[in-house]
Scaffold this motif. Sequence first.
Motif, short mmCIF file in Angstrom:
data_model
loop_
_atom_site.label_atom_id
_atom_site.label_comp_id
_atom_site.label_asym_id
_atom_site.label_seq_id
_atom_site.Cartn_x
_atom_site.Cartn_y
_atom_site.Cartn_z
N THR A 133 0.83 -1.21 0.00
CA THR A 133 0.00 0.00 0.00
C THR A 133 0.86 1.25 0.00
OG1 THR A 133 -1.81 -1.12 1.16
CG2 THR A 133 -1.76 1.28 1.29
N ALA A 134 1.91 1.25 0.83
CA ALA A 134 2.78 2.42 0.95
C ALA A 134 3.53 2.71 -0.35
CB ALA A 134 3.77 2.23 2.09
N LEU A 135 3.95 1.66 -1.05
CA LEU A 135 4.83 1.84 -2.21
C LEU A 135 4.08 1.84 -3.54
CD1 LEU A 135 7.91 -0.37 -1.29
CD2 LEU A 135 7.58 2.07 -0.89
N TYR A 136 2.95 1.17 -3.62
CA TYR A 136 2.28 0.99 -4.90
C TYR A 136 0.91 1.65 -5.00
CZ TYR A 136 5.93 -2.32 -6.16
OH TYR A 136 7.14 -2.89 -6.46
N GLY A 142 20.63 -2.93 -10.06
CA GLY A 142 20.96 -4.35 -10.16
C GLY A 142 19.75 -5.10 -10.66
N VAL A 143 19.31 -6.09 -9.89
CA VAL A 143 18.14 -6.89 -10.30
C VAL A 143 16.85 -6.37 -9.68
CG1 VAL A 143 19.55 -8.95 -10.61
CG2 VAL A 143 18.44 -8.55 -8.39
N LEU A 144 16.93 -5.33 -8.88
CA LEU A 144 15.77 -4.84 -8.14
C LEU A 144 15.08 -3.69 -8.87
CD1 LEU A 144 17.32 -4.90 -4.56
CD2 LEU A 144 15.85 -6.63 -5.62
N ARG A 145 13.77 -3.64 -8.76
CA ARG A 145 12.96 -2.63 -9.42
C ARG A 145 12.50 -1.57 -8.42
NH1 ARG A 145 10.82 -7.40 -10.34
NH2 ARG A 145 8.98 -6.88 -9.11
N LEU A 146 12.56 -0.31 -8.83
CA LEU A 146 11.98 0.75 -8.01
C LEU A 146 10.47 0.76 -8.21
CD1 LEU A 146 14.37 3.80 -8.52
CD2 LEU A 146 14.38 2.09 -6.69
N PRO A 147 9.69 0.98 -7.16
CA PRO A 147 8.24 1.09 -7.32
C PRO A 147 7.91 2.25 -8.26
CG PRO A 147 8.81 0.84 -5.02
CD PRO A 147 10.10 1.06 -5.75
#
Length: 350
Positions: free
Chosen positions: A133-136, A224-229
């Motif tokens: 909820t906080a990020l998306y 890297g392999v991680l996605r930003l919201p």
Amino acid sequence: MRRIALTSVADVFTLPFDEVIDVRSPSEYAEDHLPGAINLPCLNDEERARVGTVYVQQSKFLARRMGAAMVARNVARGLETVLADKPADYRPLVYCWRGGQRSGSVALILGQIGWQVGVIEGGWKSWRRLVQTALYETPVAHRLVVLDGNTGTAKTAILTKVAEMGGQVLDLEGLARHRGSLFGLAPGDVQPTQKGFESALAVALARLDPTRPVLVEAESNRIGVLRLPPSLWSAMREAPRIEVAAPIDARARWLTRAYADVTADPAELHARIASLAPYQPRETIAAWHALADEGAFEPLAAALMTEHYDPRYAKTKLRQGTPAARVFASDTLDDAAIEDLARQIAAMLG
């Protein structure tokens, strides 16, 4: 036993308990957990799989009896080791995947000792919903200021100094355990899972004062392999951008210092160079390998920037459309220069 309902990510800062205990299996804990939680699994991964198999293939009764014996042994082991020195007024907060049998069983035993035990309502799943909820689902309310600059302009070091000077910063590379680019992962290190990164990010954002500006380093939508919201990436694209500028020789010296852990391992260095083969001509890759063999790390860093990173960085979406609101230039990037740049930026942030 007290049941605790989490209503926001920030609730974890004010929980009236001494310690948070994640009683899920080690693999569940490794994927993601509440900030600061320790792992005391009531069933390890192999035990959980065995109980699940019996539950499905034989009977619920047999599975529960088997599981109860395992839980009792594992809790006893925890009481004799990790929890052995806890005082009479110890207040543990326990959770499992959804606040069901695992956390309830452990809480019951700990409560019989006399400890004031809490159980998180809904378990880890309730925490995960709050993070999502906080990020998306919630727009970023913070006043972001993006710290930009070509590769090698010591942006991360400046960000750290600004934080030491009292400025608010969001260290995305620190949360992602990655320094950006194909050279960014420290040798032997691994990044957190996407869920683990999102939990750390949600907590970091919740700690920040939305009335004060927040300095964040320019990144692509992946570290890297991680996605930003998407909400954070969108806020970064719309935020005012400041830029650090330095000559190529100063940047090359800085990179040689910053990536000494990579250059110290010839095999690792050659592997990183080889990973750029899909983007560069064979002759260019060969020339970079030759510089690495010679130990010519500053010329190598300069070549990598001028021939690969600078052209790609100029095309990033954060740079297109609007110029930097302010440019902070320095002829060097030694410790004194980084301190001075950070001081100027901290003063600008107010």
